[in-house]
Design an enzyme around this catalytic site. Structure first.
Site, short mmCIF file in Angstrom:
data_model
loop_
_atom_site.label_atom_id
_atom_site.label_comp_id
_atom_site.label_asym_id
_atom_site.label_seq_id
_atom_site.Cartn_x
_atom_site.Cartn_y
_atom_site.Cartn_z
N THR A 8 0.87 -1.18 0.00
CA THR A 8 0.00 0.00 0.00
C THR A 8 0.90 1.21 0.00
OG1 THR A 8 -1.81 -1.00 1.21
CG2 THR A 8 -1.50 1.35 1.55
N ARG A 36 -15.05 -6.07 2.25
CA ARG A 36 -14.11 -5.72 3.33
C ARG A 36 -13.44 -4.36 3.02
NH1 ARG A 36 -8.37 -4.47 3.79
NH2 ARG A 36 -7.64 -5.17 5.82
N VAL A 37 -13.37 -3.51 4.02
CA VAL A 37 -12.66 -2.24 3.91
C VAL A 37 -11.58 -2.23 4.98
CG1 VAL A 37 -12.89 0.26 4.23
CG2 VAL A 37 -14.64 -0.98 2.95
C1 SD4 Z 1 -5.37 -2.89 4.22
N1 SD4 Z 1 -3.58 -1.58 5.12
O1 SD4 Z 1 -6.27 -2.90 3.41
C2 SD4 Z 1 -4.08 -2.14 3.90
C3 SD4 Z 1 -3.13 -3.06 3.22
C4 SD4 Z 1 -1.72 -2.55 3.18
O2 SD4 Z 1 0.47 -2.66 2.49
O3 SD4 Z 1 -1.36 -1.62 3.83
N2 SD4 Z 1 -0.80 -3.10 2.45
O4 SD4 Z 1 -5.44 -3.50 5.28
#
Ligand code: SD4
Length: 333
Positions: free
Chosen positions: A191, A219-220
């Protein structure tokens, strides 16, 4: 107003002294108000998670050079990564949910605590831009799912198929087992969280992701949640998170990091403490979370539950040009 606040702080600090909690208390109450003037130090900085943060920061500085501000730096850097079809965690090319749908989350926030966010959006190529539109053009902070997609269409954003051949093949392979077991630094990796400070002292932040791979439909994660995946307080600094969103949401991680900074912790100390909150409150063998923070003065820090987390940091002074462009391994910070 200002003098009664000063009087209150003075009295409160004196009381705190007699109670033996002087240092923390006085630091907490000497925090500048959010309405403090944003004086530029002539220094601009940008910090973004993971390797692709290097290119995102370059893009952010190009936006600054083109006359943009901290928000423009964030949007430009995020858009670059969203447009990379090879990346499996952000924008086009992101790994889908267990039903094969690519659903995206993003948010953006500025130094005046304006915030915009979209979650569970499909077929939108640049959720960071949609989040900025929510912030700047609507009375709301967050739009979700079909409503966010409808707003994107109203803005003239062309629906885009985000499921690439590479991501579809990965999903088809995953279906042969269909075990939902996020793997540290793999299925919840990459991310992008971005934090920027411009020469005028304005701070901004953004976060954009396709979320954890093979999640349940609907899902969020933390990334579009103000306070969890991102938080900015113009008088203090900003923070962003990467990794398993459920752990970040349960501890309201980015807000915690910024609050700790407001109470006197350095960005590094604040990220370290937010990670400890996770370690103290839940089993962490199978989860990774990394925090990144940027202070109002341009100081940076980052820390993660496990090794393997890195971030890019660029800073420049108006007089000296680029003084630093580095990829920092936060594993042992
Ligand atoms: C999530 N925090 O959807 C995000 C995924 C993420 O590096 O950060 N990936 O949970």
């Amino acid at each position: 107003m200002a003098s009664s606040r000063r009087k209150f702080i003075k009295e409160a600090t004196a009381i705190a002294g007699t109670l033996g909690i002087g240092s923390w208390w006085s630091k907490a109450w000497s925090r500048p108000p959010v309405s403090a003037p944003f004086e530029g130090s002539g220094r601009a900085a940008m910090a973004s998670t993971w390797n692709h943060g290097m290119l995102a920061n370059d893009e952010g500085f190009s936006a600054l050079d083109a006359g943009g501000n901290a928000l423009d730096m964030i949007e430009a850097g995020a858009r670059l990564v969203e447009a990379d079809a090879e990346g499996l965690s952000v924008g086009i090319g992101g790994l889908p949910d267990r039903d094969g749908n690519v659903t995206l989350d993003a948010c953006i926030m500025d130094h005046t605590q304006n915030a915009g966010s979209v979650c569970f959006v499909q077929n939108v190529a640049h959720p960071i831009t949609l989040a900025r539109k929510v912030m700047e053009e609507t009375p709301h902070v967050m739009l979700a799912g079909a409503g966010a997609e409808q707003y994107a269409r109203e803005l003239g954003m062309k629906p885009t198929n985000l499921l690439t051949v590479k991501a579809r093949k990965a999903w088809e392979k995953w279906q042969t087992t269909s075990n939902y077991e996020p793997v540290i630094n793999i299925e919840n990796h990459d991310t992008i969280g971005l934090l920027a400070l411009d020469h005028e002292g304005r701070l901004a932040g953004g976060c954009t992701t396709s979320g954890v791979a093979y999640k349940m439909h609907g899902r969020v994660g933390d990334s579009p949640i103000i306070g969890a995946g991102l938080y900015v307080d113009g008088a203090v600094g900003g923070a962003t998170a990467t990794g398993l969103g459920e752990a970040v949401m349960r501890t309201v991680g980015s807000f915690l990091v910024v609050e700790l900074m407001g109470q006197g912790a350095s960005p590094q100390e604040a990220c370290y403490e937010a990670v400890q909150r996770i370690i103290r409150s839940m089993p962490t063998d199978d989860l990774q979370v990394g925090y990144l923070a940027l202070g109002r003065n341009g100081e940076v820090g980052g820390h993660a539950v496990h090794g393997g987390f890195n971030y890019a940091f660029h800073q420049r002074s108006e007089t000296q040009g680029t003084v630093q462009r580095v990829l920092i391994d936060a594993s042992h910070g």
